[in-house]
Design an enzyme around this catalytic site. Structure first.
Site, PDB file in Angstrom:
ATOM      1  N   TYR A  93       1.019  -1.077  -0.146  1.00 45.96           N
ATOM      2  CA  TYR A  93      -0.168  -0.038  -0.118  1.00 45.96           C
ATOM      3  C   TYR A  93       0.761   1.208   0.062  1.00 45.96           C
ATOM      4  O   TYR A  93       0.819   2.136  -0.879  1.00 45.96           O
ATOM      5  CB  TYR A  93      -0.919  -0.093   1.250  1.00 45.96           C
ATOM      6  CG  TYR A  93      -1.874   1.046   1.173  1.00 45.96           C
ATOM      7  CD1 TYR A  93      -2.876   1.034   0.390  1.00 45.96           C
ATOM      8  CD2 TYR A  93      -1.606   2.284   2.199  1.00 45.96           C
ATOM      9  CE1 TYR A  93      -4.209   2.034   0.452  1.00 45.96           C
ATOM     10  CE2 TYR A  93      -2.594   3.088   2.366  1.00 45.96           C
ATOM     11  CZ  TYR A  93      -3.618   3.394   1.567  1.00 45.96           C
ATOM     12  OH  TYR A  93      -4.805   4.222   1.603  1.00 45.96           O
ATOM     13  N   ASN A  97      -6.459   9.881   8.074  1.00 47.28           N
ATOM     14  CA  ASN A  97      -7.512   9.042   8.569  1.00 47.28           C
ATOM     15  C   ASN A  97      -8.801   9.597   8.536  1.00 47.28           C
ATOM     16  O   ASN A  97      -8.908  10.702   9.093  1.00 47.28           O
ATOM     17  CB  ASN A  97      -7.257   8.430  10.024  1.00 47.28           C
ATOM     18  CG  ASN A  97      -6.239   7.534  10.119  1.00 47.28           C
ATOM     19  OD1 ASN A  97      -4.816   7.971   9.836  1.00 47.28           O
ATOM     20  ND2 ASN A  97      -6.137   6.245  10.168  1.00 47.28           N
ATOM     21  N   ASN A 130     -14.359  -0.640  13.494  1.00 41.44           N
ATOM     22  CA  ASN A 130     -14.161  -1.935  14.452  1.00 41.44           C
ATOM     23  C   ASN A 130     -14.830  -1.216  15.868  1.00 41.44           C
ATOM     24  O   ASN A 130     -15.648  -2.003  16.524  1.00 41.44           O
ATOM     25  CB  ASN A 130     -12.633  -2.076  14.702  1.00 41.44           C
ATOM     26  CG  ASN A 130     -12.312  -3.216  13.746  1.00 41.44           C
ATOM     27  OD1 ASN A 130     -13.016  -3.633  12.834  1.00 41.44           O
ATOM     28  ND2 ASN A 130     -11.190  -3.743  13.744  1.00 41.44           N
ATOM     29  N   GLY A 181      -2.078   0.950  22.805  1.00 45.07           N
ATOM     30  CA  GLY A 181      -2.773   2.022  22.457  1.00 45.07           C
ATOM     31  C   GLY A 181      -2.351   3.387  22.615  1.00 45.07           C
ATOM     32  O   GLY A 181      -2.993   4.348  22.267  1.00 45.07           O
ATOM     33  N   ARG A 202      -3.703   8.730  16.122  1.00 44.39           N
ATOM     34  CA  ARG A 202      -4.092   9.080  14.907  1.00 44.39           C
ATOM     35  C   ARG A 202      -4.884  10.443  15.139  1.00 44.39           C
ATOM     36  O   ARG A 202      -5.435  10.588  15.884  1.00 44.39           O
ATOM     37  CB  ARG A 202      -5.093   8.067  14.320  1.00 44.39           C
ATOM     38  CG  ARG A 202      -4.286   6.642  14.127  1.00 44.39           C
ATOM     39  CD  ARG A 202      -3.313   6.493  12.967  1.00 44.39           C
ATOM     40  NE  ARG A 202      -2.832   5.233  12.476  1.00 44.39           N
ATOM     41  CZ  ARG A 202      -1.715   4.986  13.050  1.00 44.39           C
ATOM     42  NH1 ARG A 202      -1.063   5.480  14.208  1.00 44.39           N
ATOM     43  NH2 ARG A 202      -1.364   3.720  12.567  1.00 44.39           N
ATOM     44  N   ARG A 220       0.722  10.328  14.114  1.00 38.88           N
ATOM     45  CA  ARG A 220       0.217  10.759  12.832  1.00 38.88           C
ATOM     46  C   ARG A 220      -0.486  12.095  12.931  1.00 38.88           C
ATOM     47  O   ARG A 220      -1.629  12.043  13.881  1.00 38.88           O
ATOM     48  CB  ARG A 220      -0.487   9.787  12.229  1.00 38.88           C
ATOM     49  CG  ARG A 220      -0.396   9.856  10.481  1.00 38.88           C
ATOM     50  CD  ARG A 220      -1.423   8.945   9.869  1.00 38.88           C
ATOM     51  NE  ARG A 220      -0.410   7.639   9.405  1.00 38.88           N
ATOM     52  CZ  ARG A 220      -1.244   6.557   9.370  1.00 38.88           C
ATOM     53  NH1 ARG A 220      -2.611   6.622   9.540  1.00 38.88           N
ATOM     54  NH2 ARG A 220      -0.701   5.556   8.976  1.00 38.88           N
TER      55      ARG A 220
HETATM   56  P1  NAD Z   1     -12.709   1.871   0.303  1.00 42.80           P
HETATM   57  O1  NAD Z   1     -11.966   0.686   0.313  1.00 42.80           O
HETATM   58  O2  NAD Z   1     -14.101   1.947   0.986  1.00 42.80           O
HETATM   59  O3  NAD Z   1     -12.777   2.256  -1.354  1.00 42.80           O
HETATM   60  C1  NAD Z   1     -12.005   1.647  -2.357  1.00 42.80           C
HETATM   61  C2  NAD Z   1     -13.066   1.740  -3.421  1.00 42.80           C
HETATM   62  O4  NAD Z   1     -11.980   1.174  -4.530  1.00 42.80           O
HETATM   63  C3  NAD Z   1     -13.862   0.477  -3.268  1.00 42.80           C
HETATM   64  O5  NAD Z   1     -15.090   0.616  -3.813  1.00 42.80           O
HETATM   65  C4  NAD Z   1     -13.288  -0.836  -4.030  1.00 42.80           C
HETATM   66  O6  NAD Z   1     -14.189  -1.606  -4.434  1.00 42.80           O
HETATM   67  C5  NAD Z   1     -12.569   0.226  -5.259  1.00 42.80           C
HETATM   68  N1  NAD Z   1     -11.460  -0.560  -6.001  1.00 42.80           N
HETATM   69  C6  NAD Z   1     -10.323  -1.217  -5.061  1.00 42.80           C
HETATM   70  N2  NAD Z   1      -9.266  -1.847  -6.220  1.00 42.80           N
HETATM   71  C7  NAD Z   1     -10.017  -1.347  -7.500  1.00 42.80           C
HETATM   72  C8  NAD Z   1      -9.431  -1.599  -8.699  1.00 42.80           C
HETATM   73  N3  NAD Z   1      -8.389  -2.367  -9.028  1.00 42.80           N
HETATM   74  N4  NAD Z   1     -10.535  -1.157  -9.518  1.00 42.80           N
HETATM   75  C9  NAD Z   1     -11.627  -0.738  -9.339  1.00 42.80           C
HETATM   76  N5  NAD Z   1     -12.082  -0.262  -8.290  1.00 42.80           N
HETATM   77  C10 NAD Z   1     -11.449  -0.945  -7.022  1.00 42.80           C
HETATM   78  O7  NAD Z   1     -11.879   2.994   0.765  1.00 42.80           O
HETATM   79  P2  NAD Z   1     -11.944   4.533   1.052  1.00 42.80           P
HETATM   80  O8  NAD Z   1     -11.497   4.959   2.277  1.00 42.80           O
HETATM   81  O9  NAD Z   1     -12.948   5.223   0.390  1.00 42.80           O
HETATM   82  O10 NAD Z   1     -10.520   5.200   0.248  1.00 42.80           O
HETATM   83  C11 NAD Z   1     -10.652   5.684  -0.964  1.00 42.80           C
HETATM   84  C12 NAD Z   1      -9.266   6.184  -1.577  1.00 42.80           C
HETATM   85  O11 NAD Z   1      -8.884   7.065  -0.416  1.00 42.80           O
HETATM   86  C13 NAD Z   1      -8.417   5.076  -1.478  1.00 42.80           C
HETATM   87  O12 NAD Z   1      -7.467   5.291  -2.687  1.00 42.80           O
HETATM   88  C14 NAD Z   1      -7.481   5.067  -0.208  1.00 42.80           C
HETATM   89  O13 NAD Z   1      -6.206   4.617  -0.343  1.00 42.80           O
HETATM   90  C15 NAD Z   1      -7.433   6.692   0.061  1.00 42.80           C
HETATM   91  N6  NAD Z   1      -7.292   7.018   1.383  1.00 42.80           N
HETATM   92  C16 NAD Z   1      -8.400   6.690   2.295  1.00 42.80           C
HETATM   93  C17 NAD Z   1      -8.178   7.231   3.916  1.00 42.80           C
HETATM   94  C18 NAD Z   1      -9.252   6.913   4.750  1.00 42.80           C
HETATM   95  O14 NAD Z   1      -8.874   7.359   5.799  1.00 42.80           O
HETATM   96  N7  NAD Z   1     -10.453   6.394   4.386  1.00 42.80           N
HETATM   97  C19 NAD Z   1      -6.789   7.660   4.124  1.00 42.80           C
HETATM   98  C20 NAD Z   1      -6.040   7.683   3.059  1.00 42.80           C
HETATM   99  C21 NAD Z   1      -6.137   7.494   1.662  1.00 42.80           C
HETATM  100  N1  UDP Z   2      -6.341  -0.382  15.843  1.00 43.81           N
HETATM  101  C1  UDP Z   2      -6.692  -0.960  17.078  1.00 43.81           C
HETATM  102  N2  UDP Z   2      -7.609  -1.806  16.916  1.00 43.81           N
HETATM  103  C2  UDP Z   2      -8.368  -2.267  15.932  1.00 43.81           C
HETATM  104  C3  UDP Z   2      -8.110  -1.566  14.936  1.00 43.81           C
HETATM  105  C4  UDP Z   2      -6.864  -0.694  14.646  1.00 43.81           C
HETATM  106  O1  UDP Z   2      -6.069  -0.601  18.139  1.00 43.81           O
HETATM  107  O2  UDP Z   2      -9.432  -2.983  16.016  1.00 43.81           O
HETATM  108  C5  UDP Z   2      -5.242   0.540  15.599  1.00 43.81           C
HETATM  109  C6  UDP Z   2      -4.091   0.309  14.590  1.00 43.81           C
HETATM  110  O3  UDP Z   2      -3.356  -0.823  15.137  1.00 43.81           O
HETATM  111  C7  UDP Z   2      -3.525   1.461  14.350  1.00 43.81           C
HETATM  112  C8  UDP Z   2      -4.655   2.512  14.265  1.00 43.81           C
HETATM  113  O4  UDP Z   2      -5.714   1.785  15.169  1.00 43.81           O
HETATM  114  O5  UDP Z   2      -2.712   1.887  15.247  1.00 43.81           O
HETATM  115  C9  UDP Z   2      -5.489   2.874  13.181  1.00 43.81           C
HETATM  116  O6  UDP Z   2      -5.553   1.748  12.552  1.00 43.81           O
HETATM  117  P1  UDP Z   2      -6.456   1.743  10.938  1.00 43.81           P
HETATM  118  O7  UDP Z   2      -6.397   0.542  10.414  1.00 43.81           O
HETATM  119  O8  UDP Z   2      -7.875   2.312  11.024  1.00 43.81           O
HETATM  120  O9  UDP Z   2      -5.663   2.835   9.870  1.00 43.81           O
HETATM  121  P2  UDP Z   2      -3.937   3.020   9.776  1.00 43.81           P
HETATM  122  O10 UDP Z   2      -4.074   4.432  10.208  1.00 43.81           O
HETATM  123  O11 UDP Z   2      -2.996   2.071  10.637  1.00 43.81           O
HETATM  124  O12 UDP Z   2      -3.847   2.569   8.379  1.00 43.81           O
END
Ligand code: NAD
Ligand code: UDP
Length: 313
Positions: free
Chosen positions: A144, A173, A189, A206, A210, A276
Site C-alpha cells: 500500500y 485517517n 471496529n 494503544g 491518529r 500521525r
Molecule cells: P474503500 O475501500 O471504501 O474504497 C475503495 C474503493 O475502490 C472500493 O469501492 C473498491 O471496491 C474500489 N477498488 C479497489 N481496487 C479497485 C480496482 N482495482 N479497480 C476498481 N475499483 C477498485 O476505501 P476509502 O476509505 O473510500 O478510500 C478511498 C481512497 O482514499 C483510496 O485510494 C485510499 O487509499 C484513499 N485514502 C483513504 C483514507 C481513509 O482514511 N479513508 C486515508 C488515506 C487515503
Molecule cells: N487499531 C486498533 N484496533 C483495531 C483496529 C485498529 O487498535 O481494532 C489501531 C491500529 O493498530 C492503528 C490505528 O488503530 O494503530 C489505526 O488503524 P487503522 O487500521 O484504522 O488505520 P491506519 O492508520 O493504521 O492505516
C-alpha cells in the site's frame, strides 16, 4: 456541468463524493470493481439521469470522455489491502498508469487519492508535505505505502513529461457514513464492537496516535483542490489535526455509545505507525481549507449510521 469519473466510487469516500458532485449538477461516472465497495453505498443514486455505474477494474484500460478524474480506487484498510498485496500494488501502479493515460488522452484533470502512509512511521511531527517519509519497502504495509508513493511518482512524471494536469492529495485517517462495517479500520471496529457490547480490541498498548477527519470536510478539501484556480498541484495534506491516542479514542467511543464493552489488548501489527498528525499550513494557504467538523459531531453521525446498519441486518 462537468463529466466526472470517480474510480472507487462505490467505496466509503467515493460514494460520498459521487453524491456531492451529483448534487452540484455534474455528470458522474462511478467506476468500481466492488472489492471493498458496495452497491448499497450508491443504490439511491442509480436511476438519476446524471449518474452511471460501471463495473470495471482500473488495472485494465478504460475509455470514456471526461473532464475530471478522481482516482480513489484502492483498498484502504490494512486487512483488505494485505489480503492480496500483489493486486494492491498493481492497482496503485498499473491502475494509475491507465488513469493517467486516460487523463492525457481526454486532457482531463486527474486527482490522485494519496495517503499519509507515504510518510510511513514518521520521524517528523506533525507531518509536512516536504518530509520524504520513513517507509519500510519490504514489510506487510509496503504494498500500500510503496504503491501510493509510486503513484505519486507517476503523477509527477506524467505532469512533467506529458503536461497532464494533476492534483495530489495526501489523505489522513477519515471516517463517516458509508464506511464498511467489516472494514477492519479502527473507527468502524470500535463503534461496531461498542454497539454490540463486544470487547474493544486495542492493538499494542494503544499509545500510538491518529488524527481523524470527518468525510464531509475531506470532500470539501478534495473538490477545492481539483478546482483551484491557480492550478496548485500539491501534494497537499488533507485531514484533521486533532491528534489522540488509540486508547483515548476507545474510551471516547465507549462513552459516546454508553457501552458496557471492555477494552482488551491485542498484538500490534508490524510497521504500525506510532504517530500521525497533518500539518495543514499548505492546505490553508493554497485552498483556504481547514476541517470544520468537531469530532463529537462527526462521530455522532457515524454511530447513528452504524446503528442503522446493525438494526437492518
Ligand atoms: P474503500 O475501500 O471504501 O474504497 C475503495 C474503493 O475502490 C472500493 O469501492 C473498491 O471496491 C474500489 N477498488 C479497489 N481496487 C479497485 C480496482 N482495482 N479497480 C476498481 N475499483 C477498485 O476505501 P476509502 O476509505 O473510500 O478510500 C478511498 C481512497 O482514499 C483510496 O485510494 C485510499 O487509499 C484513499 N485514502 C483513504 C483514507 C481513509 O482514511 N479513508 C486515508 C488515506 C487515503
Ligand atoms: N487499531 C486498533 N484496533 C483495531 C483496529 C485498529 O487498535 O481494532 C489501531 C491500529 O493498530 C492503528 C490505528 O488503530 O494503530 C489505526 O488503524 P487503522 O487500521 O484504522 O488505520 P491506519 O492508520 O493504521 O492505516
Amino acid at each position: 456541468m462537468k463529466r466526472i469519473l470517480i474510480t472507487g466510487g462505490a467505496g466509503f469516500i467515493g460514494s460520498n463524493l459521487c453524491e456531492r458532485l451529483l448534487n452540484e449538477g455534474n455528470d458522474v461516472i462511478c467506476l468500481d470493481n466492488f472489492f471493498t465497495g458496495s452497491k448499497d453505498n450508491i443504490r439511491h443514486l442509480i436511476g438519476n439521469n446524471h449518474f452511471e455505474l460501471v463495473r470495471h477494474d482500473i488495472t485494465k484500460e478504460f475509455f470514456a470522455e471526461v473532464d475530471q478524474i478522481y482516482n480513489l480506487a484502492c483498498p484502504a484498510s490494512p486487512p483488505h489491502y494485505q489480503y492480496n498485496p500483489i493486486k494492491t500494488i498493481k492497482t496503485s501502479v498499473i491502475g494509475v498508469i491507465n488513469m493517467l493515460g486516460l487523463a492525457k488522452r481526454c486532457k482531463a484533470t486527474i486527482l490522485q487519492a494519496s495517503t499519509s502512509e507515504v510518510y510511513g512511521d514518521p520521524k517528523v511531527h506533525p507531518q509536512t508535505e516536504n518530509y520524504w517519509g520513513n517507509v519500510n519497502p519490504i514489510g506487510i504495509r509496503s504494498c500500500y505505502d510503496e504503491g501510493k508513493r509510486c503513484a505519486e511518482t507517476l503523477m509527477m512524471d506524467y505532469h512533467r513529461q506529458n503536461g497532464v494536469d494533476i492534483r495530489i492529495v495526501r489523505i489522513f485517517n477519515t471516517y463517516g457514513p458509508n464506511m464498511d462495517m467489516n472494514d477492519g479500520r479502527v473507527v468502524s471496529n470500535f463503534i461496531i464492537q461498542a454497539l454490540k457490547g463486544e470487547d474493544i480490541t486495542v492493538y499494542g498498548n494503544g499509545l500510538q496516535t491518529r488524527s481523524f477527519c470527518y468525510v464531509d470536510d475531506l470532500i470539501e478539501g478534495m473538490i477545492r483542490m481539483m478546482n483551484n484556480p491557480q492550478k496548485f498541484i500539491g501534494p497537499v495534506n488533507l485531514g484533521n489535526p486533532g491528534e489522540r491516542t488509540i486508547l483515548d479514542f476507545a474510551k471516547m467511543i465507549i462513552e459516546m455509545t454508553d457501552s458496557k464493552s471492555k477494552i482488551i489488548y491485542k498484538e500490534l501489527p508490524s510497521d504500525d505507525p506510532m504517530q500521525r498528525q497533518p500539518d495543514l499550513t499548505l492546505a490553508k494557504r493554497e485552498l483556504d481549507w481547514q476541517p470544520a467538523t468537531d469530532i463529537k459531531i462527526g462521530l455522532e453521525k457515524t454511530i447513528k449510521y452504524f446503528e442503522g446498519k446493525i438494526n437492518n441486518k
